[in-house]
Design a protein around this motif. Structure first.
Motif, PDB file in Angstrom:
ATOM      1  N   PRO A 151     -86.175  84.919 -23.861  1.00 11.42           N
ATOM      2  CA  PRO A 151     -85.048  84.928 -24.810  1.00 11.42           C
ATOM      3  C   PRO A 151     -84.287  86.244 -24.702  1.00 11.42           C
ATOM      4  O   PRO A 151     -84.301  87.078 -25.613  1.00 11.42           O
ATOM      5  N   TYR A 152     -83.596  86.416 -23.593  1.00 12.94           N
ATOM      6  CA  TYR A 152     -82.922  87.672 -23.250  1.00 12.94           C
ATOM      7  C   TYR A 152     -81.878  88.047 -24.291  1.00 12.94           C
ATOM      8  O   TYR A 152     -81.007  87.235 -24.636  1.00 12.94           O
ATOM      9  N   LEU A 153     -81.964  89.261 -24.806  1.00 13.74           N
ATOM     10  CA  LEU A 153     -81.096  89.808 -25.851  1.00 13.74           C
ATOM     11  C   LEU A 153     -81.214  89.063 -27.181  1.00 13.74           C
ATOM     12  O   LEU A 153     -80.323  89.151 -28.026  1.00 13.74           O
ATOM     13  N   HIS A 154     -82.312  88.334 -27.372  1.00 15.08           N
ATOM     14  CA  HIS A 154     -82.621  87.797 -28.696  1.00 15.08           C
ATOM     15  C   HIS A 154     -83.450  88.873 -29.391  1.00 15.08           C
ATOM     16  O   HIS A 154     -84.657  88.988 -29.191  1.00 15.08           O
ATOM     17  N   GLY A 155     -82.771  89.694 -30.183  1.00 15.26           N
ATOM     18  CA  GLY A 155     -83.355  90.927 -30.670  1.00 15.26           C
ATOM     19  C   GLY A 155     -84.608  90.769 -31.500  1.00 15.26           C
ATOM     20  O   GLY A 155     -85.530  91.588 -31.400  1.00 15.26           O
ATOM     21  N   GLU A 156     -84.677  89.735 -32.320  1.00 14.86           N
ATOM     22  CA  GLU A 156     -85.854  89.554 -33.156  1.00 14.86           C
ATOM     23  C   GLU A 156     -87.100  89.319 -32.310  1.00 14.86           C
ATOM     24  O   GLU A 156     -88.162  89.885 -32.582  1.00 14.86           O
ATOM     25  N   SER A 157     -86.968  88.492 -31.281  1.00 17.85           N
ATOM     26  CA  SER A 157     -88.103  88.229 -30.395  1.00 17.85           C
ATOM     27  C   SER A 157     -88.532  89.498 -29.680  1.00 17.85           C
ATOM     28  O   SER A 157     -89.731  89.785 -29.545  1.00 17.85           O
ATOM     29  N   ALA A 158     -87.562  90.282 -29.200  1.00 21.17           N
ATOM     30  CA  ALA A 158     -87.884  91.519 -28.502  1.00 21.17           C
ATOM     31  C   ALA A 158     -88.592  92.502 -29.435  1.00 21.17           C
ATOM     32  O   ALA A 158     -89.564  93.164 -29.039  1.00 21.17           O
ATOM     33  N   ALA A 159     -88.115  92.604 -30.673  1.00 25.16           N
ATOM     34  CA  ALA A 159     -88.752  93.504 -31.629  1.00 25.16           C
ATOM     35  C   ALA A 159     -90.192  93.119 -31.892  1.00 25.16           C
ATOM     36  O   ALA A 159     -91.088  93.975 -31.959  1.00 25.16           O
ATOM     37  N   HIS A 160     -90.440  91.833 -32.036  1.00 28.10           N
ATOM     38  CA  HIS A 160     -91.813  91.389 -32.252  1.00 28.10           C
ATOM     39  C   HIS A 160     -92.699  91.732 -31.069  1.00 28.10           C
ATOM     40  O   HIS A 160     -93.858  92.155 -31.231  1.00 28.10           O
ATOM     41  N   SER A 161     -92.158  91.569 -29.853  1.00 24.17           N
ATOM     42  CA  SER A 161     -92.914  91.939 -28.652  1.00 24.17           C
ATOM     43  C   SER A 161     -93.277  93.413 -28.674  1.00 24.17           C
ATOM     44  O   SER A 161     -94.398  93.801 -28.311  1.00 24.17           O
ATOM     45  N   ALA A 248     -79.115  81.391 -20.250  1.00 24.84           N
ATOM     46  CA  ALA A 248     -80.417  80.731 -20.067  1.00 24.84           C
ATOM     47  C   ALA A 248     -81.241  80.822 -21.339  1.00 24.84           C
ATOM     48  O   ALA A 248     -81.869  79.838 -21.771  1.00 24.84           O
ATOM     49  N   GLY A 249     -81.246  81.999 -21.974  1.00 24.41           N
ATOM     50  CA  GLY A 249     -81.990  82.148 -23.214  1.00 24.41           C
ATOM     51  C   GLY A 249     -81.389  81.341 -24.345  1.00 24.41           C
ATOM     52  O   GLY A 249     -82.100  80.694 -25.119  1.00 24.41           O
ATOM     53  N   LEU A 250     -80.052  81.355 -24.455  1.00 30.73           N
ATOM     54  CA  LEU A 250     -79.370  80.593 -25.493  1.00 30.73           C
ATOM     55  C   LEU A 250     -79.659  79.106 -25.350  1.00 30.73           C
ATOM     56  O   LEU A 250     -79.931  78.412 -26.347  1.00 30.73           O
ATOM     57  N   ARG A 251     -79.609  78.611 -24.131  1.00 30.54           N
ATOM     58  CA  ARG A 251     -79.869  77.189 -23.891  1.00 30.54           C
ATOM     59  C   ARG A 251     -81.274  76.804 -24.321  1.00 30.54           C
ATOM     60  O   ARG A 251     -81.506  75.702 -24.851  1.00 30.54           O
ATOM     61  N   ASP A 252     -82.226  77.719 -24.135  1.00 28.22           N
ATOM     62  CA  ASP A 252     -83.614  77.434 -24.500  1.00 28.22           C
ATOM     63  C   ASP A 252     -83.845  77.551 -26.002  1.00 28.22           C
ATOM     64  O   ASP A 252     -84.543  76.730 -26.596  1.00 28.22           O
ATOM     65  N   VAL A 253     -83.243  78.563 -26.634  1.00 25.77           N
ATOM     66  CA  VAL A 253     -83.461  78.798 -28.065  1.00 25.77           C
ATOM     67  C   VAL A 253     -82.664  77.820 -28.919  1.00 25.77           C
ATOM     68  O   VAL A 253     -83.104  77.417 -29.996  1.00 25.77           O
ATOM     69  N   ASP A 258     -75.163  71.661 -26.478  1.00 23.25           N
ATOM     70  CA  ASP A 258     -75.154  71.176 -25.091  1.00 23.25           C
ATOM     71  C   ASP A 258     -74.562  72.248 -24.177  1.00 23.25           C
ATOM     72  O   ASP A 258     -73.432  72.156 -23.713  1.00 23.25           O
ATOM     73  N   VAL A 259     -75.372  73.289 -23.904  1.00 17.49           N
ATOM     74  CA  VAL A 259     -74.895  74.410 -23.099  1.00 17.49           C
ATOM     75  C   VAL A 259     -74.502  73.955 -21.699  1.00 17.49           C
ATOM     76  O   VAL A 259     -73.519  74.442 -21.125  1.00 17.49           O
ATOM     77  N   ASN A 260     -75.235  72.988 -21.130  1.00 16.42           N
ATOM     78  CA  ASN A 260     -74.929  72.534 -19.767  1.00 16.42           C
ATOM     79  C   ASN A 260     -73.511  71.987 -19.640  1.00 16.42           C
ATOM     80  O   ASN A 260     -72.905  72.063 -18.566  1.00 16.42           O
ATOM     81  N   SER A 261     -72.978  71.468 -20.733  1.00 15.53           N
ATOM     82  CA  SER A 261     -71.634  70.885 -20.666  1.00 15.53           C
ATOM     83  C   SER A 261     -70.552  71.943 -20.484  1.00 15.53           C
ATOM     84  O   SER A 261     -69.409  71.605 -20.175  1.00 15.53           O
ATOM     85  N   PHE A 262     -70.905  73.208 -20.663  1.00 14.23           N
ATOM     86  CA  PHE A 262     -69.952  74.300 -20.476  1.00 14.23           C
ATOM     87  C   PHE A 262     -70.049  74.913 -19.080  1.00 14.23           C
ATOM     88  O   PHE A 262     -69.281  75.816 -18.752  1.00 14.23           O
ATOM     89  N   LEU A 263     -70.983  74.426 -18.274  1.00  9.49           N
ATOM     90  CA  LEU A 263     -71.264  75.050 -16.988  1.00  9.49           C
ATOM     91  C   LEU A 263     -70.742  74.232 -15.818  1.00  9.49           C
ATOM     92  O   LEU A 263     -70.815  73.002 -15.820  1.00  9.49           O
ATOM     93  N   THR A 264     -70.246  74.942 -14.823  1.00  8.66           N
ATOM     94  CA  THR A 264     -69.909  74.305 -13.544  1.00  8.66           C
ATOM     95  C   THR A 264     -71.206  74.090 -12.764  1.00  8.66           C
ATOM     96  O   THR A 264     -72.276  74.599 -13.155  1.00  8.66           O
ATOM     97  N   PRO A 265     -71.173  73.351 -11.654  1.00 14.77           N
ATOM     98  CA  PRO A 265     -72.391  73.193 -10.857  1.00 14.77           C
ATOM     99  C   PRO A 265     -73.007  74.524 -10.437  1.00 14.77           C
ATOM    100  O   PRO A 265     -74.232  74.688 -10.510  1.00 14.77           O
ATOM    101  N   ILE A 266     -72.184  75.493 -10.015  1.00 16.41           N
ATOM    102  CA  ILE A 266     -72.753  76.786  -9.628  1.00 16.41           C
ATOM    103  C   ILE A 266     -73.282  77.528 -10.849  1.00 16.41           C
ATOM    104  O   ILE A 266     -74.306  78.214 -10.787  1.00 16.41           O
ATOM    105  N   ASP A 310     -75.714  83.665 -33.847  1.00 18.65           N
ATOM    106  CA  ASP A 310     -77.099  83.665 -34.306  1.00 18.65           C
ATOM    107  C   ASP A 310     -78.007  84.324 -33.279  1.00 18.65           C
ATOM    108  O   ASP A 310     -78.960  85.028 -33.635  1.00 18.65           O
ATOM    109  N   TYR A 311     -77.711  84.126 -32.020  1.00 19.06           N
ATOM    110  CA  TYR A 311     -78.565  84.603 -30.931  1.00 19.06           C
ATOM    111  C   TYR A 311     -78.348  86.088 -30.640  1.00 19.06           C
ATOM    112  O   TYR A 311     -79.298  86.825 -30.363  1.00 19.06           O
ATOM    113  N   LEU A 312     -77.101  86.562 -30.691  1.00 26.23           N
ATOM    114  CA  LEU A 312     -76.749  87.893 -30.202  1.00 26.23           C
ATOM    115  C   LEU A 312     -76.503  88.936 -31.292  1.00 26.23           C
ATOM    116  O   LEU A 312     -76.255  90.099 -30.970  1.00 26.23           O
TER     117      LEU A 312
END
Length: 410
Positions: A151-161, A248-253, A258-266, A310-312
């Motif tokens: 969860p990259y740059l998800h500050g609460e998770s990082a703080a707990h770690s 990647a972290g946002l899509r998982d959290v 529907d994060v994939n709908s904002f992405l091109t194939p690359i 919420d994430y950042l």
């Protein structure tokens, strides 16, 4: 891929069995658990082994690779890290602890510091804390070295770690004090800021003293409405890589978006690859791809923007111990204007960190701030309860407004 699947199975079994089996530790002989936590609680050590000598920092007397429990977006989860104990005899009460929060070194298990040692850009800095008589607890963060997407740059998770790495470190070596402070750079700077806000409530049994945060990412979400196929060429160092890790972290959290709908194939290829490929390999894959090429449509959609906020988000209130924030004037990874907005928002909300600007780039700000950080950490460790010394005051309230260091060319 086979070894990664195997690690997932092993870790899943460890979590399942820990509820019914006694805790087994395999550290060096001098390590004796000193803090008993209920099975399954954050801070519990699942495994501890001697860290390979090749990863020891100069001045190390004992070092461990640990797997411990912490709290992530979905609850209690395994996390890995390292513990470094100074050589010699500890002071009365034990070695005080610095929780080191590392900067971005990748997004895959292969990049975990506990597998590679402290990164070369920060190793001298961390070594210096060890030489000053502090034990070092160095988390990998959730998802680096353990199953799942970081969860990259998800500050609460990082703080707990970070906080639970201190609990775990004290669980494997009885020479560590309950007194501790957090220090971090970049991703770790954000982690240190969140740690500063959460530490006393999340781990009241520890004696948390304060935090130093350099190159703190903030206000990233303010640019999100501009992001899309027409996003201008990147001007920040590593932007495509960092944004891929965030997505990647946002899509998982936030699977409800529907994060994939904002992405091109690359874009989809890069986001899928980020948690799987070692950083050097991923960077080559992303080297000629801009943020605009990753996105198929504008991110300025209410549901996505709400998820990003919420994430950042970075907290501007709620600090009950001293906090120092350092910034490089020549930082092209975390630009000064964004940090100035953060500091202005904090001050308007009544939070007054000791804020310092240095004539340095991103990693350079860590070393430019080092002497001030040592003075700050020494002071907060010496502070007594109910002290009326303004330098011992929490960042929220009467803490120092800080100073703006010279912006010369030195």
């Amino acid at each position: 891929m086979g070894s990664r699947t195997g690690r997932r199975i092993v870790t899943a079994l460890a979590v399942a069995l820990v509820a019914s089996a006694p805790q087994v530790l395999t550290p060096a002989a001098s390590a004796v658990p000193v803090v008993t936590r209920a099975v399954g609680e954050p801070g519990v050590v699942l495994e501890s082994t001697p860290l390979p000598r090749s990863h020891w920092l100069p001045g190390t007397g004992a070092a461990y690779r640990i797997t411990y429990l912490t709290t992530g977006p979905r609850g209690v989860t395994p996390c890995t890290g390292m513990v470094f104990v100074p050589d010699g005899t500890p002071p009365p009460g034990g070695w005080p602890v610095i929780a080191w929060a590392h900067g971005t070194i990748g997004n895959s298990d292969a990049d975990a510091p506990s597998r590679n040692g402290v990164d070369s850009g920060s190793s001298r800095y961390v070594t210096n804390w060890l030489a000053r008589g502090y034990a070092v607890a160095a988390t990998d963060y959730i998802g680096l070295g353990t199953p799942g997407v970081p969860p990259y740059l998800h500050g609460e998770s990082a703080a707990h770690s970070v906080i639970d790495s201190v609990r775990a470190a004290r669980g494997v070596d009885d020479r560590l004090s309950s007194r501790w402070a957090a220090v971090g750079l970049s991703e770790g700077g954000q982690a240190a800021v969140f740690t500063a806000r959460a530490a006393t409530e999340y781990a009241p049994e520890l004696d948390y003293r304060g935090a130093v945060a350099a190159g703190v990412p903030s206000n990233i979400e303010t640019f999100a409405p501009l992001a899309g196929p027409e996003f201008p060429p990147q001007g920040l160092a590593g932007l495509t890589n960092f944004m891929t890790f965030v997505i990647a972290g946002l899509r998982d959290v936030h699977p409800e978006v529907d994060v994939n709908s904002f992405l091109t194939p690359i874009g989809r290829t890069l986001v899928d690859a980020a948690p799987e490929l070692p950083y050097a390999e991923f960077a080559r894959l992303a080297s000629d791809v801009s943020v605009a090429q990753m996105l198929s449509r504008s991110l300025d959609v209410p549901a996505l923007m709400a998820a990003l906020r919420d994430y950042l988000w970075v907290p501007i209130t709620g600090y009950d111990r001293p906090l120092m924030i350092a910034q490089g004037a020549r930082d092209m990874t975390v630009p000064l204007p964004l940090t100035l907005i953060l500091i202005a928002d904090m001050n308007l909300a009544g939070t007054q960190p000791d804020f310092r600007i240095y004539p340095a780039d991103h990693i350079g700000s860590l070393y430019a701030n080092e002497a001030d950080a040592v003075t700050f950490i020494t002071k907060v460790f010496a502070c007594e309860n109910e002290s009326d010394d303004p330098e011992c005051a929490p960042a929220s309230g009467n803490g120092s407004l800080g100073s703006f260091s010279s912006l010369g060319s030195n």
